[in-house]
Design a protein around this motif. Sequence first.
Motif, PDB file in Angstrom:
ATOM      1  N   ASP A 128       0.816  -1.217   0.000  1.00  0.00           N
ATOM      2  CA  ASP A 128       0.000   0.000   0.000  1.00  0.00           C
ATOM      3  C   ASP A 128       0.850   1.267   0.000  1.00  0.00           C
ATOM      4  O   ASP A 128       0.331   2.358  -0.252  1.00  0.00           O
ATOM      5  N   VAL A 129       2.143   1.131   0.262  1.00  0.00           N
ATOM      6  CA  VAL A 129       3.032   2.296   0.232  1.00  0.00           C
ATOM      7  C   VAL A 129       3.446   2.602  -1.203  1.00  0.00           C
ATOM      8  O   VAL A 129       3.344   3.735  -1.681  1.00  0.00           O
ATOM      9  N   ASN A 130       3.907   1.559  -1.902  1.00  0.00           N
ATOM     10  CA  ASN A 130       4.360   1.738  -3.283  1.00  0.00           C
ATOM     11  C   ASN A 130       3.260   1.487  -4.308  1.00  0.00           C
ATOM     12  O   ASN A 130       3.493   1.611  -5.514  1.00  0.00           O
ATOM     13  N   LYS A 131       2.072   1.082  -3.820  1.00  0.00           N
ATOM     14  CA  LYS A 131       0.891   0.890  -4.672  1.00  0.00           C
ATOM     15  C   LYS A 131       1.135  -0.119  -5.790  1.00  0.00           C
ATOM     16  O   LYS A 131       0.810   0.105  -6.958  1.00  0.00           O
ATOM     17  N   LYS A 132       1.706  -1.260  -5.417  1.00  0.00           N
ATOM     18  CA  LYS A 132       1.942  -2.306  -6.402  1.00  0.00           C
ATOM     19  C   LYS A 132       2.018  -3.659  -5.699  1.00  0.00           C
ATOM     20  O   LYS A 132       2.142  -3.738  -4.466  1.00  0.00           O
ATOM     21  N   CYS A 133       1.938  -4.724  -6.478  1.00  0.00           N
ATOM     22  CA  CYS A 133       2.062  -6.069  -5.925  1.00  0.00           C
ATOM     23  C   CYS A 133       3.534  -6.384  -5.691  1.00  0.00           C
ATOM     24  O   CYS A 133       4.394  -6.049  -6.508  1.00  0.00           O
ATOM     25  N   GLU A 134       3.795  -7.036  -4.568  1.00  0.00           N
ATOM     26  CA  GLU A 134       5.163  -7.394  -4.195  1.00  0.00           C
ATOM     27  C   GLU A 134       5.116  -8.738  -3.482  1.00  0.00           C
ATOM     28  O   GLU A 134       4.068  -9.163  -2.991  1.00  0.00           O
ATOM     29  N   TRP A 135       6.247  -9.436  -3.448  1.00  0.00           N
ATOM     30  CA  TRP A 135       6.278 -10.698  -2.717  1.00  0.00           C
ATOM     31  C   TRP A 135       5.972 -10.432  -1.249  1.00  0.00           C
ATOM     32  O   TRP A 135       6.450  -9.459  -0.666  1.00  0.00           O
ATOM     33  N   ALA A 136       5.149 -11.293  -0.673  1.00  0.00           N
ATOM     34  CA  ALA A 136       4.592 -11.040   0.661  1.00  0.00           C
ATOM     35  C   ALA A 136       5.674 -10.778   1.705  1.00  0.00           C
ATOM     36  O   ALA A 136       5.501  -9.940   2.594  1.00  0.00           O
ATOM     37  N   ARG A 137       6.808 -11.461   1.612  1.00  0.00           N
ATOM     38  CA  ARG A 137       7.857 -11.286   2.624  1.00  0.00           C
ATOM     39  C   ARG A 137       8.437  -9.872   2.617  1.00  0.00           C
ATOM     40  O   ARG A 137       9.054  -9.439   3.591  1.00  0.00           O
ATOM     41  N   LYS A 138       8.225  -9.133   1.509  1.00  0.00           N
ATOM     42  CA  LYS A 138       8.754  -7.778   1.401  1.00  0.00           C
ATOM     43  C   LYS A 138       7.749  -6.718   1.863  1.00  0.00           C
ATOM     44  O   LYS A 138       8.063  -5.525   1.853  1.00  0.00           O
ATOM     45  N   VAL A 139       6.550  -7.156   2.228  1.00  0.00           N
ATOM     46  CA  VAL A 139       5.521  -6.231   2.720  1.00  0.00           C
ATOM     47  C   VAL A 139       5.356  -6.506   4.213  1.00  0.00           C
ATOM     48  O   VAL A 139       4.768  -7.524   4.598  1.00  0.00           O
ATOM     49  N   PRO A 140       5.893  -5.654   5.081  1.00  0.00           N
ATOM     50  CA  PRO A 140       5.950  -5.963   6.526  1.00  0.00           C
ATOM     51  C   PRO A 140       4.627  -6.419   7.126  1.00  0.00           C
ATOM     52  O   PRO A 140       4.579  -7.417   7.852  1.00  0.00           O
ATOM     53  N   GLU A 141       3.544  -5.717   6.838  1.00  0.00           N
ATOM     54  CA  GLU A 141       2.263  -6.065   7.462  1.00  0.00           C
ATOM     55  C   GLU A 141       1.651  -7.340   6.887  1.00  0.00           C
ATOM     56  O   GLU A 141       0.661  -7.854   7.419  1.00  0.00           O
ATOM     57  N   CYS A 142       2.235  -7.876   5.809  1.00  0.00           N
ATOM     58  CA  CYS A 142       1.692  -9.087   5.178  1.00  0.00           C
ATOM     59  C   CYS A 142       2.725 -10.209   5.083  1.00  0.00           C
ATOM     60  O   CYS A 142       2.522 -11.179   4.345  1.00  0.00           O
ATOM     61  N   ALA A 143       3.819 -10.080   5.822  1.00  0.00           N
ATOM     62  CA  ALA A 143       4.909 -11.055   5.710  1.00  0.00           C
ATOM     63  C   ALA A 143       4.460 -12.469   6.062  1.00  0.00           C
ATOM     64  O   ALA A 143       4.963 -13.450   5.505  1.00  0.00           O
ATOM     65  N   ASP A 144       3.515 -12.599   6.982  1.00  0.00           N
ATOM     66  CA  ASP A 144       3.058 -13.928   7.412  1.00  0.00           C
ATOM     67  C   ASP A 144       1.696 -14.299   6.816  1.00  0.00           C
ATOM     68  O   ASP A 144       1.040 -15.224   7.308  1.00  0.00           O
ATOM     69  N   TRP A 145       1.279 -13.600   5.784  1.00  0.00           N
ATOM     70  CA  TRP A 145      -0.066 -13.806   5.256  1.00  0.00           C
ATOM     71  C   TRP A 145      -0.298 -15.234   4.753  1.00  0.00           C
ATOM     72  O   TRP A 145      -1.372 -15.806   4.924  1.00  0.00           O
ATOM     73  N   TYR A 146       0.716 -15.839   4.166  1.00  0.00           N
ATOM     74  CA  TYR A 146       0.535 -17.158   3.556  1.00  0.00           C
ATOM     75  C   TYR A 146       0.902 -18.312   4.488  1.00  0.00           C
ATOM     76  O   TYR A 146       0.874 -19.469   4.065  1.00  0.00           O
TER      77      TYR A 146
END
Length: 298
Positions: free
Chosen positions: A232-250
């Motif tokens: 949501d900061v860079n407004k693009k899709c990124e690998w989950a581990r690189k998005v702090p709030e979604c690192a454990d999503w999977y």
Amino acid sequence: MAFRSCVGVVLLGCLVLASAAGPKPKGRKPVNPPVRTIAENERKAEQEAEITNDCPEDGFFADAEQCDKYYECRGGTIIEKLCPDGMVFNDYSPQEEKCDLPFNLDCSARPKLQTPIPALHCPRQNGYFSHEDPKECGKFYYCVDGKFNMITCPDGLVYNDKTGICTWPDEAKKKGCGAAEVFAFDCPPVNETFGLTHPRYADPEDCQFFYVCINGNTPRRSGCKLGQAFDDVNKKCEWARKVPECADWYKGQLTDAELEALENPPTPKPKPAGSAPSRRKPMRPHKAKAVEVDADEE
């Protein structure tokens, strides 16, 4: 019985083309545009298509009032026919006998239809129909000969009664199935200039998805591919581990090894040069010729 004949349409079309191809008058162009355009003339001619009780020629012709009724003309003999319940006659060519879905035709000039033959979940024997529960926005029925098959739209889409397909809620304009009801998401207020960029926002409930706000105010839900999350900061899709709030999503869905394979798929080994099979057909082996030996030589 009355037929719709397209003879008048053809003649008028020829006259319009002839006038358009003729010499243009000299001098300045008129200030006021023509009263009626070519397209308007063609539409008017179609609306005023000749209605007759006789066979114009051999072929198939639509009824003048009922959209699912048509006639077959053969050697001056008229045979009245009906499309299967739920279908309408497509009169695009007198040489083609074709019944079609109502979504593909404009029946406003001949709106009558045969009496429905309803069945379970099927208001008519054939066609696409909305779910009985108006809250089931993304479900509908496909009926063939009175037998139904329930279909579910992809996530974020709703069934469109006007087109018979799944579309965005704002396109379907279906009561109780708008973007607010389907997504439970409101686009944040922005100025008009920024709204034209169709801003993106993370889905607050699902890291893999995000919303695109068309013109800044109409949300449409979209998503990243498996293993990714919306940054949501860079407004693009990124690998989950690189998005702090979604690192454990999977976690619990995919193992670390599976996530690694998605992010870094193995590179296929290149085939050695010359290993590609030849496209030439293999030659058949020649049969050995029998050699005759004279008895005197033995």
